[in-house]
Every structure is written in C-alpha cells, then in structure tokens.
Design an enzyme around this catalytic site. Sequence first.
Site, PDB file in Angstrom:
ATOM      1  N   GLU B  57       8.445 -11.246  -8.824  1.00 17.93           N
ATOM      2  CA  GLU B  57       9.800 -10.780  -8.464  1.00 17.93           C
ATOM      3  C   GLU B  57      10.871 -11.816  -8.807  1.00 17.93           C
ATOM      4  O   GLU B  57      11.973 -11.460  -9.229  1.00 17.93           O
ATOM      5  CB  GLU B  57       9.866 -10.417  -6.979  1.00 17.93           C
ATOM      6  N   HIS B 124       5.781  -2.837   4.022  1.00 15.94           N
ATOM      7  CA  HIS B 124       6.164  -1.747   3.112  1.00 15.94           C
ATOM      8  C   HIS B 124       7.209  -0.848   3.762  1.00 15.94           C
ATOM      9  O   HIS B 124       7.307   0.324   3.425  1.00 15.94           O
ATOM     10  CB  HIS B 124       4.946  -0.903   2.730  1.00 15.94           C
TER      11      HIS B 124
END
Lengths: 337, 320
Positions: B57, B124
């Site tokens: 990322e 999540h």
Amino acid sequence: MLSTVSEPSLATATQLAAFRFMLRARLLDDKFAALYRAGKIHGGVFIGRGQEALSASIGVSLKKTDVFAPLIRDAAGRLAFGETILDAVRTYLGSTLGPMRGRDGNVHRGRPQQGYLPMISHLGAMISVVNGVLFARRMKGISGTVGVACLGEGATSTGAFHESLNQAAVEKLPLVLVVANNQYAYSTPTSRQFACENLADRAIGYGIGAHTVDATDLSACLETVGGAMAKARNGEGPQLVVATLLRLCGHGEHDDANYIDPALKKSPLGRDCLKFAEEFLLQNKMTDAAQLAVWRSEALREIEDAVSQAQREPLPDPFTENWSAISSEHLNETHIE
Amino acid sequence: MITYLDAICEAQAHALRDDPRVFIYGQDVGAFGGAFKATKNLAKEFPGRVLDSPISEDAMVGLAVGAAIEGMRPIVEMQFADFSTVGFNQIVNQAATLFWRTGVPCPITVRLPFGGTSGGGPFHSQSLETIYAHYPGLIVLTPATVEDAYSMLLEAVAIDDPVIFCEHKFLYRHLKAEKLPSEALPIGKARIAREGRDLTIVAYSAMVHDALEAATELAAEGWEIEVVDLRSVKPLDTDTVMASVSRTGKLLAVGESWPWGGVTAEVIARVASEGYGLLDAPPQRLNAKDTPVPYHPNLWAAHRPTVRAVAAAARKILRS
C-alpha cells in the site's frame, strides 16, 4: 588564463566536472554550517561531507530529462543535476523567491516538474515516487530516462524500501537506488541496523542488478554509478548501488558525532573523497593548482553573492500567505480559521 | 437496475474513456476485476491501464504520487479501507503536502471500500474518513447514493488535489437506481435528503439511510425530521447544516466511525460555536462504540449506530 593542462578526454572532462561539483558542494555546505553556527538559519543544517564523490557521480551521470530524488547529503548531486546555489541558499534562508517559499526548508527542496523531487523526511518514501514518474513516462511512451533515488543504509530497514524496490523490480522500471552506507544512521551503527554481510546481496532477493563501490574514490564512483545507470537506461531493470564511506560530520550540524568509532576514522573508509580526488587530479596532471584555486574562488564568490542576495529577499509573511493546502481553492473549508 | 458498485465501476470506465491520463492501480484490480468487482472488465476494455499491484500500500500510493507529478490521474484502489493505514504515510505526508510545499498539484484518487458489514471483523470494517479529514491537503468524500457514487467519483478524478473516496461496502449491492445521473450537486455541497422542521439529523454515507429510516419511524409518531447528507466530509458544508438547524433548532450528528473526535464532533463544534443561538436543545452525536469493530453479527449490530439507536437519540432530543 594560462594552464599547463592539455585538452581533456571525455572521461577526464567528466571527472573534472564531477570534482567541481564536489568542491562547490563542500564550500556551500561549509557556508551553511557557518550560517548555522552564527544563528542565521532556522532549523537544522545537514551536510554531505565525505559523500560528495558519490553524490556528484550521480548528478553528472544523470541527464536533465531524468528523475532525481536526492537525500540530505546530496548537495553535490543536486548541483550537478542542475540546482542552482541560489535555490539552495534561498531554501535554507526562507526566501519567498526560492522553490519552497519558506514553507519547507533546508534539504527539503526540489522542482518536481523538472524531475527534481523534494524529499519528505520519512526515509525510503521517495523511491516509489520515482517509480511513479518512471511508470507514467512508460505509459506516455517516453523511453530512455532513468530515475535515481538516494538513501542511507538506515533507510534500508524501512518497509518503504522493501515495497518500492520490489515494485520497481516487478515493473522492471529504470530505477537506480543508491545506498550510501556511511556507517551510522544518526548514531546507530550498522551492527544495529542490519545483519547481512553486504547490503548489495539484497538485490538477489528482489531480482535486480547489484553494484558496490568505494565511495571515497571519485573515479570508482563515476564508473560504478555511471555503469548502473547505463544498465537501467538500456532496459535491464532496477539497479542497486551500495557505496561505502564514513560520514565525516554529524548527522546534522547540531550533532558533534562523538559516537563515531575513532578506528573507523583512521581506516580507509575515513578518507576524505574530496582531498583524494584533488590529489588524483593533480598527480595525473588532469588539472593544476592554479585552476583549482580559480574554481574555489569562483565557487566562493557565487556562494557569497547568493547568500547576500537571499538575505535581502522578501521573507514569508503570515498576513499575505495563501493558507491553502489544496490547489482547488473553491474546495477549501470556509469555517476553519 | 444500477447498483452503487456498478456506479463506481461505470464512473471509472467513463474516466478511463474520457481521459488518457487516468489509470487504475491496486491489488487484484486487473483481470480479476477487484475484490469487490469494482473494476470488473476494465482491464480488458482498457489494456495496460488497469494494473495489479503487489501487496504494497505504501508503494502503491507513492507510485500514484509520482505518476501525478508526471501529469497522470491515477486511481488507487485499496482492497479495504483498513489497509490504507499501511499507505498512510504516503497519503498524508507525500500526497497531502506536495501542493503546499511545491505548488505542484497532486491529482490522485484513493478509493477506500469502508464501513461495516457483519462478519468483517476488526480489520475489514473500519471507517477512516475522520483521520484523513484531519490532515490538511486532502479532500474526503463519502457518497451515500448510487448517483453520488457515480458523479462524485468522476469529479474526484477531475479534481487537481488528492481525494480520499470512501465508498461504503454495505451500499455496494444494497443500493440500486434506475439510471446514472446526468447532473449532480458539486462536491462541497451537502444535500437535504428529507425535509423536516423538528430536528436535523446530519449524516453521511450509509448512515444517511439509517437516518432516513429513523425519520420515517418518527414520522409515524408525528415528528418531522430533516436529514442532511453531507456527501463530502472535507470540505464540510457548514452553511447547509447551519441553515437546517436554523429551521429545526435541534441537531443530531450521526457517523459510523469511532466516537473520539471525528466528523460528528466537528459538526457539533461548528454549530455550537457559530450557531449557538439557533439551538433549542443541546446538540447530540451518535457514533460507533469505542472498540475495534467486532466480528459476530450480534456484537457488530450493536457496535455501529442502528436505525433504532438513531430514532432513540432523536426522541431524546425532541422531548428535551
């Protein structure tokens, strides 16, 4: 002017050019250190004493159309890539006419649209930005350019180093990553930074090219850095250059570096690359003392002129400053003071 | 029918079609079409412009910044908003500071699939609009409708500054519209999602729908609730909020993110300081609980504000 030196070959001309940038960088750094001691600079001063041969070799090997993300000890490379002494001085002194306009200072300077990327302080973070410029150029069909990102050995411990080197390898980008292993990350010795024998071995893990060089030797730096860059330019993918040297100063001018092992200073690593390059050029009659003196006085004059000019220039003014962090001014918050 | 997810995919297709500078970079976004299928078929339709990234990322955002400097308009897909914290440094220190420091704009769009669906668990399910809104230099968008998902994503790509585009995972397949919009409110303008005169509920993203449901429930009891959909949390359309509170005199701010600070606190702070005289009752806020987002549906459903909780909080203000 009279000179005993004959017309130089291309290799000699490159060495002389690199040497001049080393000399200019050393003198410029010395001036910043003096201004710091005199209390004329806000914040820190970070100089590249001992790293000029490596840094200049990068700068002279780059073309103006390439991409360069230097780090804190790259005054020589910055000058060789085209930064003016005035831009450097303006940034340290906060002139609004400099590229950073007093919003950022010291070594945090650049002109992104000219491929000269201004570092952020988070180490390893510039590598993927260089990747991005190279990636975009490939998308636009521009070929033949390379990008160089500079790091110290301390930055090889970051996640950003790993992510971006792997990314460059996956994309086969023309990235040259130059690691200056100057034995200390601030005060931390290499024994507390990594456990591998040679940082260049890490290249195997990424599937990229590896090069090592003695950074106290300008000729070796030019050959190694130039060679790595040629490989990247030829489409051979990312190249990792690990250069060894000793930092001949503190982390910044606030740091007396009393932690540096005296044995290292006496070792071949402790050799001053500028002094060694000068002796080499003189011994091989590539230049002479008169020429060196001219280069030195020219550089000093330019530095003094830049300082006196920047000191007369407007400083940032909080009342006229445009306090907008975004370019889309219509999207600024209207209820925050 | 077009879902919120379809709208996001369509907006990206539109941007790729219209602007050769646009490309998409993220994990599994290529041939696979993305973990949520937000880039379905795009790699095929736009060869070489919808590219899988390594699981990196930090480097994904760094690459986008470099590409933006070189004149491109990258869209980065974070697989889940939660993982954007790995790229946080590049977002807040590289992308968000570039224009201020250098005068060179940084037109990147970072898409964050965010918010709760049960079973997602602590890593999540997060809502991160607050932390990004805290940093100068970023635009933070939170579309609540299919139409806004489409038009705001298109506008995000066109904006010259870094945009954090928070797309709600629950809304992906839950919301449907007849067609894509031909016109839209500009970014920076909030929307009155329901008119009322007794209480203003300020919400954004999925919470707009919970607020609307609560308003329907309260209508049966005789209360007329006004619901303001912020659409964009940064910039925050304080004028629209203030105008609504001037009509209703009462304010409840609802957000799905954690309670300490944040968008709801910002709304309350602004109304309290600039519109104190407009208020007939102390303004209130409702957020998720101050714990990581739980896995099991029994806990998850109680962690975030529910329709029942919104209605209860509203009743408390209305009766005060």
